[in-house]
Write an enzyme that holds these catalytic residues in place. Structure first.
Site, short mmCIF file in Angstrom:
data_model
loop_
_atom_site.label_atom_id
_atom_site.label_comp_id
_atom_site.label_asym_id
_atom_site.label_seq_id
_atom_site.Cartn_x
_atom_site.Cartn_y
_atom_site.Cartn_z
N HIS A 1 0.78 -1.26 -0.12
CA HIS A 1 -0.11 -0.01 0.08
C HIS A 1 1.00 1.37 -0.01
O HIS A 1 1.64 1.49 0.85
CB HIS A 1 -1.03 -0.15 1.21
N HIS B 1 -5.51 -5.52 -6.10
CA HIS B 1 -5.41 -6.71 -5.60
C HIS B 1 -6.76 -7.19 -4.99
O HIS B 1 -7.66 -6.31 -5.12
CB HIS B 1 -4.17 -6.69 -4.39
N CYS C 1 -12.98 -6.33 7.34
CA CYS C 1 -12.40 -6.41 5.86
C CYS C 1 -10.83 -7.29 5.97
O CYS C 1 -10.56 -7.61 7.05
CB CYS C 1 -11.83 -4.85 5.43
N HIS D 1 -7.88 -9.70 3.35
CA HIS D 1 -7.24 -10.11 1.98
C HIS D 1 -7.22 -11.53 2.03
O HIS D 1 -6.50 -12.08 3.08
CB HIS D 1 -5.83 -9.23 2.00
N GLU E 1 -10.13 -11.05 13.94
CA GLU E 1 -10.25 -9.74 14.28
C GLU E 1 -11.46 -9.56 15.30
O GLU E 1 -11.35 -8.54 16.14
CB GLU E 1 -10.77 -8.88 13.00
N TYR F 1 -13.08 -0.84 -5.90
CA TYR F 1 -12.90 0.75 -5.90
C TYR F 1 -11.40 0.92 -6.03
O TYR F 1 -10.53 0.33 -5.62
CB TYR F 1 -13.53 0.98 -4.43
N GLU G 1 -5.66 2.73 -1.96
CA GLU G 1 -6.23 1.42 -1.72
C GLU G 1 -6.86 1.35 -3.05
O GLU G 1 -7.68 2.05 -3.55
CB GLU G 1 -7.21 1.41 -0.67
N GLU H 1 -8.99 -2.12 -4.87
CA GLU H 1 -9.18 -3.51 -4.38
C GLU H 1 -10.44 -4.05 -5.38
O GLU H 1 -11.26 -3.24 -5.98
CB GLU H 1 -9.51 -3.81 -3.10
N TRP I 1 -14.63 2.86 1.06
CA TRP I 1 -15.02 1.68 0.48
C TRP I 1 -16.47 1.49 1.09
O TRP I 1 -17.38 1.08 0.36
CB TRP I 1 -14.21 0.61 0.76
#
Length: 203
Positions: free
Chosen positions: A23, A30, A65, A67, A85, A102, A112, A114, A159
């Site tokens: 980032h 990604h 959120c 990855h 989390e 976005y 960002e 993604e 987002w």
């Protein structure tokens, strides 16, 4: 070490990068996901990003959120991050915005970028947040949350704001949202490590 899966514009994996380095001002496209968590009363779990996060620290956003990692399915990544989390295991879940993507830029120039399908998940317990990821959290009526955002009373991540536009086309009550299986491209393990070269990512 956590990675991100780099993709081309069609969403096809083309490499991997170290998440801690990817980032920057020229962040490559990604894969990621977002999840909106609701309890048995229909309350929405809104979370505030920890102050140590590289992108949008301290900002309120959707519940979770993350990855997907190489060799992981999108759904598997979502369930893993909910547990890591928030200490949550949903009783039911599904995808609600499979094609969301976005690009957003922070005031300091960090980007960002993604392809980020959106899940909804329903739980029967309260979260136990990881403070390294979540600075605060609150259960809030979904309609009330939308009103706070629409009136400007609550500043949220870019987002999340864009996702709300897509979610506005679903039924008013989240419990009535159609929960679908991920499309075929997200049901298979993503970017097996042996098949995908490693990329260095951004600054």
């Amino acid at each position: 070490m956590e990675h991100v899966i780099l993709v081309d514009d069609a969403g096809t994996p083309v490499g991997t990068a170290d998440k801690s380095a990817v980032h920057g001002r020229d962040t490559p496209l990604h894969l990621a996901f977002s999840c909106y968590v609701f309890d048995s009363r229909g309350q929405f779990l809104c979370t505030r990003r920890a102050s140590g996060k590289r992108t949008w620290p301290g900002i309120w956003t959707n519940s979770c959120c993350g990855h997907p990692q190489p060799g992981e399915t999108m759904e598997g990544a979502m369930l893993r991050r909910l547990a890591d989390e928030l200490g949550l295991t949903p009783s039911r879940w599904g995808m609600v915005l499979p094609d969301f993507r976005y690009r957003a830029v922070m005031d300091n120039g960090i980007v960002e970028y993604e392809i980020c399908p959106v899940f909804a998940a329903f739980v029967d317990t309260d979260p136990v947040p990881d403070p390294a990821e979540v600075g605060d959290h609150a259960w809030i009526d979904w309609r009330g949350f939308r009103a706070l955002v629409d009136t400007g009373a609550l500043d949220i991540s870019p987002w999340c704001r864009l996702q709300l536009d897509g979610l506005a086309h679903l039924p008013a009550q989240p419990r009535d949202w159609p929960l679908s299986e991920p499309p075929a491209r997200w049901r298979e393990p993503l970017a097996p490590p042996a098949a995908v070269p490693t990329a260095s990512g951004g600054a």
